[in-house]
Design an enzyme around this catalytic site. Structure first.
Site, PDB file in Angstrom:
ATOM      1  N   GLU A 135       0.883  -1.049  -0.181  1.00  0.00           N
ATOM      2  CA  GLU A 135       0.088   0.052  -0.088  1.00  0.00           C
ATOM      3  C   GLU A 135       0.811   1.241  -0.009  1.00  0.00           C
ATOM      4  O   GLU A 135       0.739   2.214  -0.677  1.00  0.00           O
ATOM      5  CB  GLU A 135      -0.856  -0.009   1.286  1.00  0.00           C
ATOM      6  CG  GLU A 135      -1.988  -1.265   1.025  1.00  0.00           C
ATOM      7  CD  GLU A 135      -2.976  -1.457   2.029  1.00  0.00           C
ATOM      8  OE1 GLU A 135      -2.435  -1.771   3.223  1.00  0.00           O
ATOM      9  OE2 GLU A 135      -4.008  -1.190   2.034  1.00  0.00           O
ATOM     10  N   GLU A 175      -4.348  -9.852   3.739  1.00  0.00           N
ATOM     11  CA  GLU A 175      -5.321  -9.264   4.793  1.00  0.00           C
ATOM     12  C   GLU A 175      -6.582 -10.267   4.759  1.00  0.00           C
ATOM     13  O   GLU A 175      -7.011 -10.570   5.775  1.00  0.00           O
ATOM     14  CB  GLU A 175      -5.758  -8.030   4.082  1.00  0.00           C
ATOM     15  CG  GLU A 175      -4.891  -6.835   4.919  1.00  0.00           C
ATOM     16  CD  GLU A 175      -3.842  -6.431   3.951  1.00  0.00           C
ATOM     17  OE1 GLU A 175      -3.653  -7.185   3.034  1.00  0.00           O
ATOM     18  OE2 GLU A 175      -3.206  -5.638   4.186  1.00  0.00           O
TER      19      GLU A 175
HETATM   20  N1  COA Z   1       4.587  -8.203  11.976  1.00  0.00           N
HETATM   21  C1  COA Z   1       5.265  -8.500  12.994  1.00  0.00           C
HETATM   22  N2  COA Z   1       6.428  -9.333  12.745  1.00  0.00           N
HETATM   23  C2  COA Z   1       6.776  -9.748  11.626  1.00  0.00           C
HETATM   24  C3  COA Z   1       6.122  -9.295  10.654  1.00  0.00           C
HETATM   25  C4  COA Z   1       4.664  -8.621  10.831  1.00  0.00           C
HETATM   26  N3  COA Z   1       3.815  -8.717   9.728  1.00  0.00           N
HETATM   27  N4  COA Z   1       6.544 -10.349   9.527  1.00  0.00           N
HETATM   28  C5  COA Z   1       7.534 -10.684  10.045  1.00  0.00           C
HETATM   29  N5  COA Z   1       7.816 -10.392  11.329  1.00  0.00           N
HETATM   30  C6  COA Z   1       8.869 -10.791  12.261  1.00  0.00           C
HETATM   31  C7  COA Z   1       8.654 -12.204  12.621  1.00  0.00           C
HETATM   32  O1  COA Z   1       7.872 -12.584  13.844  1.00  0.00           O
HETATM   33  C8  COA Z   1      10.107 -12.713  12.797  1.00  0.00           C
HETATM   34  O2  COA Z   1      10.422 -11.988  13.943  1.00  0.00           O
HETATM   35  P1  COA Z   1      11.245 -12.914  15.450  1.00  0.00           P
HETATM   36  O3  COA Z   1      12.623 -13.366  14.496  1.00  0.00           O
HETATM   37  O4  COA Z   1      11.368 -12.193  16.334  1.00  0.00           O
HETATM   38  O5  COA Z   1      10.416 -14.284  15.302  1.00  0.00           O
HETATM   39  C9  COA Z   1      10.982 -11.744  11.883  1.00  0.00           C
HETATM   40  O6  COA Z   1      10.208 -10.812  11.399  1.00  0.00           O
HETATM   41  C10 COA Z   1      11.430 -12.592  10.573  1.00  0.00           C
HETATM   42  O7  COA Z   1      10.357 -13.190  10.244  1.00  0.00           O
HETATM   43  P2  COA Z   1      10.178 -14.502   9.596  1.00  0.00           P
HETATM   44  O8  COA Z   1       8.603 -15.190   9.780  1.00  0.00           O
HETATM   45  O9  COA Z   1      11.046 -15.674  10.630  1.00  0.00           O
HETATM   46  O10 COA Z   1      10.731 -14.913   8.385  1.00  0.00           O
HETATM   47  P3  COA Z   1      10.523 -15.843   7.133  1.00  0.00           P
HETATM   48  O11 COA Z   1      11.405 -15.370   5.889  1.00  0.00           O
HETATM   49  O12 COA Z   1      10.218 -17.250   7.596  1.00  0.00           O
HETATM   50  O13 COA Z   1       8.945 -15.394   6.612  1.00  0.00           O
HETATM   51  C11 COA Z   1       7.187 -13.873   6.143  1.00  0.00           C
HETATM   52  C12 COA Z   1       8.671 -14.314   6.187  1.00  0.00           C
HETATM   53  C13 COA Z   1       6.770 -12.676   5.398  1.00  0.00           C
HETATM   54  C14 COA Z   1       6.618 -15.021   4.788  1.00  0.00           C
HETATM   55  C15 COA Z   1       6.500 -14.255   7.242  1.00  0.00           C
HETATM   56  O14 COA Z   1       7.272 -13.526   8.182  1.00  0.00           O
HETATM   57  C16 COA Z   1       4.972 -13.695   7.164  1.00  0.00           C
HETATM   58  O15 COA Z   1       4.262 -14.332   6.817  1.00  0.00           O
HETATM   59  N6  COA Z   1       4.747 -12.520   7.844  1.00  0.00           N
HETATM   60  C17 COA Z   1       3.553 -11.907   8.070  1.00  0.00           C
HETATM   61  C18 COA Z   1       3.040 -11.313   6.786  1.00  0.00           C
HETATM   62  C19 COA Z   1       1.593 -10.635   7.037  1.00  0.00           C
HETATM   63  O16 COA Z   1       0.855 -11.338   7.133  1.00  0.00           O
HETATM   64  N7  COA Z   1       1.739  -9.301   7.241  1.00  0.00           N
HETATM   65  C20 COA Z   1       0.446  -8.591   7.737  1.00  0.00           C
HETATM   66  C21 COA Z   1      -0.019  -8.111   6.422  1.00  0.00           C
HETATM   67  S1  COA Z   1      -1.757  -7.342   7.041  1.00  0.00           S
END
Ligand code: COA
Length: 240
Positions: free
Chosen positions: A115, A135
């Site tokens: 966004e 979302e």
């Molecule tokens: N909010 C808060 N923390 C987040 C985050 C988010 N949207 N996305 C990633 N992080 C944090 C993780 O909790 C992790 O923190 P930690 O090391 O303290 O556990 C760190 O960032 C690394 O993320 P991780 O999930 O370990 O990396 P990955 O490469 O395995 O996966 C993603 C990457 C992007 C696929 C996964 O983090 C994810 O699905 N994130 C959420 C995406 C999402 O739904 N966003 C909201 C949109 S409304």
């Protein structure tokens, strides 16, 4: 401007650079980042020296992985959230920026990450960029403008495809669908964005601002009204 926790603001001559800076959380967008971006954008908007602003994400893995899901669970009431939005509406501020905005995108560009990128006027991506609006899978709507900006950029079918399915797009798919303007190797991403910013900054700033305004405002007008707007903006340049 300095002392921010979630963003880095740098200004070099006429180019402002804003780095989303929470790499430990993949630059997830939290309340603090909203407030700091609001402050930075307000300052840029008022700063006639700034001709172009460039957005990037810190760290190797993401431009921004969307809203901070950890903070999400501690969100204030809907009423409070609405009040905050009415006094500090970051998304309308993005929309009202007179200077061209460029997004340099790498890694995860999810949720509010997309966004923010969609409020930018030009988007350059590295081949590893991954775009998605997760979302719907979280039971919420993209509420940082995504339901409105996405169809304006991708068209109806591309926008609905992303919004309704939450599927992720590769950089190649994103360029095919018109979401990004160019893909460049990761190591050249920032340099390319910076070169583009300098090129735009080398033009007459009034011409650039008016060209942006004509296009962005014109999107919400009939063609007839848009032609009037274009004429007025062109006249202002002739008069200046
Ligand atoms: N909010 C808060 N923390 C987040 C985050 C988010 N949207 N996305 C990633 N992080 C944090 C993780 O909790 C992790 O923190 P930690 O090391 O303290 O556990 C760190 O960032 C690394 O993320 P991780 O999930 O370990 O990396 P990955 O490469 O395995 O996966 C993603 C990457 C992007 C696929 C996964 O983090 C994810 O699905 N994130 C959420 C995406 C999402 O739904 N966003 C909201 C949109 S409304």
């Amino acid at each position: 401007m300095s002392g921010f926790e979630t963003v880095i603001y740098e200004k070099t001559e006429s180019i402002a650079c804003i780095t989303l800076n929470r790499p430990h959380a993949l630059n997830a967008f939290n309340v603090r980042m909203r407030d700091e971006l609001y402050e930075v954008l307000s300052a840029i908007k008022a700063d006639d020296e700034v001709r172009v602003a460039l957005f990037r994400g810190a760290g190797d893995k993401a431009f921004c992985a969307g809203a901070d899901l950890k903070e999400f669970l501690t969100a204030p009431s809907v009423v409070k959230a609405r009040q905050i939005r009415s006094i500090r509406d970051l998304w309308r501020l993005f929309l009202s920026m007179p200077q061209p905005l460029i997004a340099a995108l790498h890694g995860y560009v999810l949720g509010s990450g997309i966004e923010i990128a969609l409020y930018c006027d030009l988007r350059i991506a590295a081949p590893d960029a991954v775009f998605g609006l997760p979302e719907v899978s979280l039971g919420i709507l993209p509420a940082a403008g995504g339901t409105q900006t996405l169809p304006r950029i991708l068209g109806l079918s591309g926008a609905l495809d992303m919004l309704l399915t939450g599927r992720r797009l590769s950089a190649q798919e994103a360029i095919n669908m018109g979401m990004v303007n160019q893909i460049v190797p990761r190591e050249k991403l920032l340099q390319t964005a910076d070169d583009l910013a300098h090129k735009i900054a080398s033009f007459d700033p009034l011409v650039i601002r008016n060209a942006k305004q004509a296009v962005i405002k014109g999107m919400d007008l009939t063609l007839d009204q848009g032609l009037d707007l274009e004429w007025r903006l062109a006249a202002k340049i002739r008069e200046s």
